[in-house]
Design a protein around this motif. Sequence first.
Motif, PDB file in Angstrom:
ATOM      1  N   ALA A 265       7.661 -18.007   1.970  1.00  0.00           N
ATOM      2  CA  ALA A 265       6.793 -19.188   2.090  1.00  0.00           C
ATOM      3  C   ALA A 265       6.928 -20.105   0.867  1.00  0.00           C
ATOM      4  N   GLY A 266       7.889 -19.793   0.002  1.00  0.00           N
ATOM      5  CA  GLY A 266       8.142 -20.660  -1.150  1.00  0.00           C
ATOM      6  C   GLY A 266       7.237 -20.383  -2.341  1.00  0.00           C
ATOM      7  N   ARG A 267       6.598 -19.199  -2.359  1.00  0.00           N
ATOM      8  CA  ARG A 267       5.712 -18.886  -3.476  1.00  0.00           C
ATOM      9  C   ARG A 267       6.361 -17.881  -4.422  1.00  0.00           C
ATOM     10  N   ASP A 268       5.901 -17.882  -5.666  1.00  0.00           N
ATOM     11  CA  ASP A 268       6.337 -16.872  -6.623  1.00  0.00           C
ATOM     12  C   ASP A 268       5.564 -15.585  -6.318  1.00  0.00           C
ATOM     13  N   PRO A 269       6.244 -14.516  -5.928  1.00  0.00           N
ATOM     14  CA  PRO A 269       5.526 -13.281  -5.583  1.00  0.00           C
ATOM     15  C   PRO A 269       4.639 -12.765  -6.709  1.00  0.00           C
ATOM     16  N   ASP A 270       5.006 -13.052  -7.956  1.00  0.00           N
ATOM     17  CA  ASP A 270       4.191 -12.584  -9.083  1.00  0.00           C
ATOM     18  C   ASP A 270       2.857 -13.324  -9.192  1.00  0.00           C
ATOM     19  N   SER A 271       2.702 -14.398  -8.408  1.00  0.00           N
ATOM     20  CA  SER A 271       1.427 -15.111  -8.446  1.00  0.00           C
ATOM     21  C   SER A 271       0.403 -14.468  -7.505  1.00  0.00           C
ATOM     22  N   ILE A 272       0.794 -13.357  -6.849  1.00  0.00           N
ATOM     23  CA  ILE A 272      -0.136 -12.630  -5.972  1.00  0.00           C
ATOM     24  C   ILE A 272      -0.332 -11.216  -6.526  1.00  0.00           C
ATOM     25  N   LYS A 273      -1.580 -10.820  -6.698  1.00  0.00           N
ATOM     26  CA  LYS A 273      -1.853  -9.473  -7.200  1.00  0.00           C
ATOM     27  C   LYS A 273      -2.416  -8.630  -6.058  1.00  0.00           C
ATOM     28  N   VAL A 274      -1.650  -7.604  -5.683  1.00  0.00           N
ATOM     29  CA  VAL A 274      -2.062  -6.727  -4.583  1.00  0.00           C
ATOM     30  C   VAL A 274      -2.840  -5.545  -5.165  1.00  0.00           C
ATOM     31  N   LEU A 275      -4.079  -5.397  -4.738  1.00  0.00           N
ATOM     32  CA  LEU A 275      -4.928  -4.297  -5.231  1.00  0.00           C
ATOM     33  C   LEU A 275      -5.215  -3.326  -4.085  1.00  0.00           C
ATOM     34  N   PHE A 276      -5.101  -2.038  -4.368  1.00  0.00           N
ATOM     35  CA  PHE A 276      -5.251  -1.005  -3.339  1.00  0.00           C
ATOM     36  C   PHE A 276      -6.578  -0.273  -3.486  1.00  0.00           C
ATOM     37  N   LEU A 277      -7.195  -0.018  -2.341  1.00  0.00           N
ATOM     38  CA  LEU A 277      -8.496   0.665  -2.354  1.00  0.00           C
ATOM     39  C   LEU A 277      -8.355   2.106  -2.824  1.00  0.00           C
ATOM     40  N   VAL A 278      -9.227   2.507  -3.729  1.00  0.00           N
ATOM     41  CA  VAL A 278      -9.271   3.911  -4.171  1.00  0.00           C
ATOM     42  C   VAL A 278     -10.719   4.347  -4.383  1.00  0.00           C
ATOM     43  N   ASN A 279     -10.963   5.628  -4.230  1.00  0.00           N
ATOM     44  CA  ASN A 279     -12.293   6.192  -4.556  1.00  0.00           C
ATOM     45  C   ASN A 279     -12.105   7.530  -5.258  1.00  0.00           C
ATOM     46  N   PRO A 280     -11.702   7.479  -6.547  1.00  0.00           N
ATOM     47  CA  PRO A 280     -11.352   8.712  -7.261  1.00  0.00           C
ATOM     48  C   PRO A 280     -12.506   9.710  -7.354  1.00  0.00           C
ATOM     49  N   ILE A 281     -12.119  10.971  -7.397  1.00  0.00           N
ATOM     50  CA  ILE A 281     -13.100  12.040  -7.614  1.00  0.00           C
ATOM     51  C   ILE A 281     -12.896  12.526  -9.046  1.00  0.00           C
ATOM     52  N   ILE A 282     -13.943  12.346  -9.841  1.00  0.00           N
ATOM     53  CA  ILE A 282     -13.821  12.642 -11.272  1.00  0.00           C
ATOM     54  C   ILE A 282     -14.688  13.844 -11.611  1.00  0.00           C
ATOM     55  N   GLY A 283     -14.107  14.786 -12.341  1.00  0.00           N
ATOM     56  CA  GLY A 283     -14.860  15.976 -12.733  1.00  0.00           C
ATOM     57  C   GLY A 283     -14.735  16.237 -14.217  1.00  0.00           C
ATOM     58  N   GLU A 284     -15.593  17.157 -14.692  1.00  0.00           N
ATOM     59  CA  GLU A 284     -15.529  17.547 -16.112  1.00  0.00           C
ATOM     60  C   GLU A 284     -14.272  18.373 -16.377  1.00  0.00           C
ATOM     61  N   SER A 285     -13.802  19.050 -15.324  1.00  0.00           N
ATOM     62  CA  SER A 285     -12.598  19.877 -15.433  1.00  0.00           C
ATOM     63  C   SER A 285     -11.895  19.776 -14.078  1.00  0.00           C
ATOM     64  N   ALA A 286     -10.692  20.308 -14.005  1.00  0.00           N
ATOM     65  CA  ALA A 286      -9.958  20.278 -12.737  1.00  0.00           C
ATOM     66  C   ALA A 286     -10.748  21.027 -11.662  1.00  0.00           C
ATOM     67  N   GLU A 287     -11.365  22.140 -12.046  1.00  0.00           N
ATOM     68  CA  GLU A 287     -12.126  22.952 -11.071  1.00  0.00           C
ATOM     69  C   GLU A 287     -13.349  22.189 -10.582  1.00  0.00           C
TER      70      GLU A 287
END
Length: 438
Positions: A265-287
């Motif tokens: 479409a004639g645009r600079d691809p770097d002028s678009i920032k694609v952000l992906f949905l995430v919902n991390p699970i964070i713990g005090e330890s791996a367990e």
Amino acid sequence: MPRPFHLGWFLQGSSVQAWGEPWTGAIGRDWMRPDLFTDMARALERACFDYILVEDSSYVGEAYGGSREIYLRHGLSVPRQDPSIVATLLFAATQRIGVATTLATFTHHPYLLARIMATLDQVSAGRAGWNMVTGSSDMAARNLGLDGLPEHDLRYDMADEYMACVNALWDSWEPGAILADTESGVLVDHEKVHSVDFKGRWYSSRGPLNSGPCMQGRPVIAQAGGSPRGRRFAATHGETVVANPKGIAAMKAYRDDIRALAAAAGRDPDSIKVLFLVNPIIGESAEHAEMRRLERIAAADRRIAQRLAHFSKVTNIDFSGFDLDQPIDEGLRTNGHQQNLDTLKRMGAGGKTLRQAFTEYSGTGLSVDLCGTVDAVAGQMAEAMQEIGGDGFLFSMGDVSRRVVAEVADGLVPALQARGLVRRAYAHATFRENLLEF
Ligand SMILES: Cc1cc2nc3c(=O)[nH]c(=O)nc-3n(C[C@H](O)[C@H](O)[C@H](O)COP(=O)(O)O)c2cc1C
């Protein structure tokens, strides 16, 4: 050093503040007041997020079982306040973070939308974004006196014209039109403010815009087209594109596609920032994180009816009558959010039951599974970005609670900053400049 990536927060259900969620304090129960959201905006600004995206729809769901009961009983996207008013409060509480307000093309005439967005951009000193959506439900259309929404792809054709109209209105004030010259007493140079006389097939407006110009020229355009037609639209107009493809390969393919379409479409691809949905699970330890992951899956299974009701709302398909233990009907079609349904069908490939596919779809991670200590999750995010190529993540943590916000803003982000993966300070004052910084 790796190239840093961008962070956004998807604020869903923009008024019911963490209903039923612990760790919110008494204020979290007072759903009408903005305190939890304004505190969240301050925390995310402390963590140097690019933006908060305020979700919206303009109807009470009833696609599930043909009843409003489940939506009202559990506060599923209702009560929902007007997002532009919520955005104003978030702006008032902050100085640097961007806020993208969702407004749909069928709910606002282009003139009204251009004026609201220009006002938001002015009062925020250049931090306004517009999440540009075309709607997904005939019920919302009926609230506005329409019979229903136009067909899916036609909505995007109309939206192209809508964009031309709002862009013309934002351009109706030339740069330098406001003189504010106290000596001559002239506020505005009238020769630099023009009619628009836009006459399209669907939309018309005379102009000029009476609000005056946007501080940024125009708001930052956020878009989430996922279907082939939607992607073409997003690549043409979007400046930050948000998406939820499942898995690294699909995320990379999505971003590559948006960038290729933008270049075409004639645009600079770097002028678009694609952000992906995430919902991390964070713990005090791996367990601990693993335990929380299992809890999340169990909770998703317990609340499967509520989750399906939400899915019914965005696809207009009544999932209440489907047998959870049967495979998904491959023939399902929607005039709503097509990408969501396509992803669910893909999850169900190979004869998986609706329950299995839906648990996989919504019970675990979103685009990519992130689970562990803050350091482990920071490493997983870095790896994902390296494979995909960019440009960042949009946190979608369900209802807001103080605990969830703190885990991200004061736990995960410092770990990302320590690795040089995200910014430590805003370099600029406006939303677009910060988005284009890297
Ligand atoms: C992160 C994200 C946020 C979205 N926010 C909204 C929203 O607030 N309101 C809305 O009507 N649609 C919203 N959508 C739906 C998109 O506008 C779009 O319809 C959907 O991604 C499906 O793409 P399609 O329209 O090309 O089928 C969102 C989608 C994503 C992925």
